[in-house]
Design a protein around this motif. Structure first.
Motif, PDB file in Angstrom:
ATOM      1  N   HIS A 182      -0.478  -7.647  -8.258  1.00 51.04           N
ATOM      2  CA  HIS A 182      -0.780  -9.030  -7.887  1.00 51.04           C
ATOM      3  C   HIS A 182      -0.606 -10.029  -9.023  1.00 51.04           C
ATOM      4  O   HIS A 182      -1.478 -10.875  -9.263  1.00 51.04           O
TER       5      HIS A 182
ATOM      6  N   ARG B 285      -0.131   1.851   0.456  1.00 55.50           N
ATOM      7  CA  ARG B 285      -0.421   1.086  -0.758  1.00 55.50           C
ATOM      8  C   ARG B 285      -1.889   1.283  -1.104  1.00 55.50           C
ATOM      9  O   ARG B 285      -2.760   1.034  -0.271  1.00 55.50           O
TER      10      ARG B 285
ATOM     11  N   ARG C   3      10.928  -8.566  -1.767  1.00 56.63           N
ATOM     12  CA  ARG C   3       9.824  -8.642  -0.804  1.00 56.63           C
ATOM     13  C   ARG C   3       9.823  -9.934   0.032  1.00 56.63           C
ATOM     14  O   ARG C   3       8.815 -10.251   0.661  1.00 56.63           O
TER      15      ARG C   3
ATOM     16  N   ASP D 103      -0.015  -2.611  -5.897  1.00 53.36           N
ATOM     17  CA  ASP D 103       0.249  -4.044  -6.078  1.00 53.36           C
ATOM     18  C   ASP D 103      -0.603  -4.568  -7.226  1.00 53.36           C
ATOM     19  O   ASP D 103      -1.840  -4.566  -7.142  1.00 53.36           O
TER      20      ASP D 103
ATOM     21  N   GLU E 204       4.228  -3.207  -7.518  1.00 50.08           N
ATOM     22  CA  GLU E 204       4.573  -4.527  -6.954  1.00 50.08           C
ATOM     23  C   GLU E 204       3.987  -5.668  -7.780  1.00 50.08           C
ATOM     24  O   GLU E 204       2.854  -5.558  -8.274  1.00 50.08           O
TER      25      GLU E 204
ATOM     26  N   GLU F 107       7.261 -11.628  -2.756  1.00 49.49           N
ATOM     27  CA  GLU F 107       6.594 -12.069  -1.527  1.00 49.49           C
ATOM     28  C   GLU F 107       6.339 -13.572  -1.527  1.00 49.49           C
ATOM     29  O   GLU F 107       6.233 -14.168  -0.465  1.00 49.49           O
TER      30      GLU F 107
HETATM   31 MG    MG Z   1       1.635  -8.222  -2.677  1.00 51.61          MG
END
Ligand code: MG
Ligand code: KDG
Length: 402
Positions: A212, A147, A283, A210, A236, A262
């Motif tokens: 975020h 990542r 996730r 990611d 992500e 996540e």
């Molecule tokens: Mg993450």
């Protein structure tokens, strides 16, 4: 067999972890992780004041009933604190059950579906050159999937990537660090990062990114589209997922695979995204989504919709979660990948574990139970320290997603 004692151990071998230890009258015990980064003490109170008293004297083999008792029986369902507490208990109970059965947890789940577990590492840098160097370093360690996160020119600190290179955990001792964010600068910069990375690393390494939760659907759609030439493994957390239908727009515009979940706590958080096939990877992780019981339910559901698993595995979930995830990863038919960002020496010392990491692959090991323990004497050396994740603001001061 009866539950005799429940201990909640809070320690900070570099960062805070909340660990549940369930001890039975027959001497068998199990370990679970109940850490919620930045809100640890809330879970401790939930466990000590509201959960432990209800479980003393119960049969630890009744895992499903205990799970339902804590979920339905609380009346106030779901949420990160409740679900971390349930997860910690659930992991410990599966540990006890597998120990009682004298087998590694993955055998109880149905046995191994693969010989090893592909994982991805983190690489980050402030400049493109630094990111390239960090990715190369991970490739040399044997990672097949990496990542990549990059700083954005003109911004002091983005997503924890700081100019002064001070660790966020050090800076965040008192109150949350505040960062500044510009979506437009980020969107202009990120495609250049991946163009360079593909030039340097070629096509044999999986690259992930990611976002975020910082974009709107149309911004995420554009980013996904612009990243298509670089064939990412996934993009992500592009958009906050409280409004799952927002992902329809992302999906309509890009073939870049999408990973999410996540921070999800239950199957209900993921249901629409999975059912409408708006994501490619789910996730959820054992500490935040209801332990083995919760995660297994989500993953089985996802398998019907071509969604593969990708358990969250940052440094702020403990090695107990990592071990539990690895047993699930070894069994689950629709496995995708496991995140692995590694641990400090003190964390390994505090949590002796049977799982192992070699190059880009992990394995849960063959110890009975989930194979992770806690050394309580070591834990005593590392008292809890209040710490926060950063918060994020736009340039005009508006609070944004971190
Ligand atoms: Mg993450
Ligand atoms: O506690 C927050 C972290 O777990 C999160 O920032 C890490 O996004 C993350 C990831 O993908 O590992």
């Amino acid at each position: 067999m009866k539950i005799k004692e429940i201990r909640v151990i809070v320690a900070s071998p570099g960062r805070n972890f909340v660990t549940v230890k369930i001890i039975t009258d027959e001497g068998l015990y199990g370990i679970g992780d109940a850490t919620v980064n930045g809100r640890e003490k809330a879970v401790v109170a939930y466990l000590e004041d509201h959960v432990a008293p209800c479980l003393i004297g119960r049969d630890p083999m009744q895992i499903e009933d205990i799970w339902q008792y804590l979920y339905r029986g609380a009346y106030w369902r779901r949420g990160p604190i409740t679900m971390a507490a349930i997860s910690g208990v659930d992991m410990a109970l599966w540990d006890i059950k597998a120990k009682a059965a004298n087998m590694p947890l993955y055998q109880l789940l149905g046995g191994a579906s693969r010989g090893r577990i592909m994982c991805y590492a983190h690489a980050q840098g402030r400049t493109i050159a630094e990111v390239v160097e960090a990715v190369q370093e991970k490739r040399e360690q044997g990672f097949a999937a990496i990542r990549a996160q990059a700083g954005v020119p003109g911004f002091e600190s983005i997503y924890g990537i700081r100019k002064d290179k001070k660790k966020l955990t050090t800076l965040a001792k008192a109150l949350p660090v505040e960062e500044v964010w510009s979506t437009s600068e980020y969107l202009r910069h990120i495609p250049k990062v991946f163009e360079k990375l593909r030039d340097v690393v070629g096509w044999n390494t999986h690259l992930l990114h990611d976002a975020h939760h910082r974009l709107t659907p149309i911004e995420a759609a554009r980013l996904g589209k612009e990243l298509e030439p670089f064939r990412l493994f996934w993009l992500e957390d592009a958009v906050p997922a409280e409004l799952p239908e927002g992902y329809r727009l992302v999906r309509q515009h890009t073939t870049t695979p999408i990973a999410l979940g996540e921070i999800f706590n239950t199957i209900w958080d993921a249901r629409q995204l999975i059912e409408e096939q708006l994501i490619d990877y789910i996730r959820t992780t054992s500490v935040h989504a209801g332990g083995v019981t919760g995660l297994r339910r989500i993953f089985d559901f996802a398998s019907i919709y071509h969604v593969r698993t990708a358990c969250h595995g940052p440094t702020d979930v403990s090695p107990v979660t990592m071990g539990t995830n690895l047993h699930i990863d070894l069994w689950v038919p629709n496995f995708g990948i496991q995140e692995y960002s590694g641990y400090r020496e003190a964390t390994h010392e505090m949590f002796p574990h049977a799982w192992s990491w070699k190059g880009g692959y992990l394995h849960p090991g063959e110890a009975i139970g989930h194979g992770v323990d806690i050394d309580e004497a070591v834990a005593e050396k590392y008292p809890y320290k209040r710490a926060y994740l950063p918060v994020n603001r736009l340039e005009d001061g508006t609070l944004w997603h971190w």
